[in-house]
Design a protein around this motif. Structure first.
Motif, short mmCIF file in Angstrom:
data_model
loop_
_atom_site.label_atom_id
_atom_site.label_comp_id
_atom_site.label_asym_id
_atom_site.label_seq_id
_atom_site.Cartn_x
_atom_site.Cartn_y
_atom_site.Cartn_z
N ILE A 182 -6.04 10.43 -1.10
CA ILE A 182 -6.95 11.56 -1.25
C ILE A 182 -8.41 11.13 -1.09
O ILE A 182 -8.73 9.94 -1.11
N LYS B 195 -11.77 16.91 -8.41
CA LYS B 195 -11.22 18.25 -8.70
C LYS B 195 -10.09 18.19 -9.70
O LYS B 195 -9.99 19.03 -10.61
N GLU C 207 -13.50 14.10 -3.35
CA GLU C 207 -13.59 15.48 -3.81
C GLU C 207 -12.30 15.90 -4.52
O GLU C 207 -12.34 16.52 -5.59
N THR C 208 -11.16 15.56 -3.93
CA THR C 208 -9.87 15.90 -4.57
C THR C 208 -9.70 15.11 -5.87
O THR C 208 -9.19 15.65 -6.86
N GLU C 209 -10.14 13.87 -5.85
CA GLU C 209 -10.06 13.04 -7.05
C GLU C 209 -10.84 13.68 -8.20
O GLU C 209 -10.36 13.75 -9.34
N TYR D 142 -1.82 18.29 -10.20
CA TYR D 142 -1.71 17.75 -8.84
C TYR D 142 -0.24 17.50 -8.48
O TYR D 142 0.17 17.70 -7.33
#
Length: 206
Positions: A15, A22, A18-20, A78
């Motif tokens: 990932i 989020k 940003e995903t981390e 997630y």
């Protein structure tokens, strides 16, 4: 040499920052190089090179979950995304005790060779100390061999010619070497000082 990490679903398990953020996953990730295109023009991949990939929002974070991992709310969410996308039903994931636990995440290699290339085969030092996917082979030098000497010695007309002859081609001009083909390459080992290696790096980039 041995292959890099097989995630079975790179887009899910690797990932970006940003995903981390989020999903609040920073406690569950490690740095990783996903593709050879991310190291173009490099003889050594440094921490600054890795930070630049992160700034460009490239996928650089490997999700590492062990059987003893304590799962927080963000990670639970997630994992739900993974189930919704049926990642857990993929063949390799379904064979694991826990579909989200990637096996064989061990030591980070000191030298990397990317098995597929376009303009030239890529052998470089892993100064960033990160993992790599199975797009590359992980090298551990034998005793008395130094990483910079191996990389410097690799880039010569003899070795590159054998890479062309021993490898196989795919559409678009892609050259690939299997583990046995890579191991068969002759490398005239030459010792070189750090200052000379730095000069070679500058010439290599140009």
């Amino acid at each position: 040499s041995k292959p890099g990490i097989v995630t079975a679903a790179n887009k899910y398990f690797i990932i970006d920052r940003e995903t981390e953020r989020k999903f609040n996953l920073s406690n569950y990730t490690q740095g990783i190089i996903q593709k050879g295109v991310f190291v173009n023009g490099k003889l050594s991949f440094t921490r600054n090179d890795f930070k630049n990939l992160e700034l460009k929002q490239k996928p650089t974070r490997l999700l590492v979950i062990t059987p003893n991992t304590r799962i927080n709310k963000g990670l639970k969410n997630y994992l739900k995304v993974g189930i919704e996308e049926e990642i857990d039903k993929r063949y390799k994931c379904s064979k694991r005790d826990n579909w989200y636990s990637i096996p064989n995440i061990k030591n980070k290699p000191s030298v990397l060779f990317f098995k597929r290339s376009h303009l030239y085969p890529k052998l470089l030092i892993n100064d960033a100390n990160v993992y790599v996917t199975d797009s590359a082979y992980c090298l551990t030098p034998k005793k008395h061999f130094i990483e910079r000497n191996i990389v410097y010695s690799f880039y010569n007309s003899l070795t590159l010619l054998f890479a062309e002859l021993n490898g196989r081609y795919y559409g678009g001009g892609v050259l690939e070497l299997t583990p046995s083909e890579f191991k068969s390459l002759p490398i005239p080992y030459t010792e070189i000082g750090m200052s000379d290696f730095k000069k070679f790096e500058v010439k290599f980039k140009t």
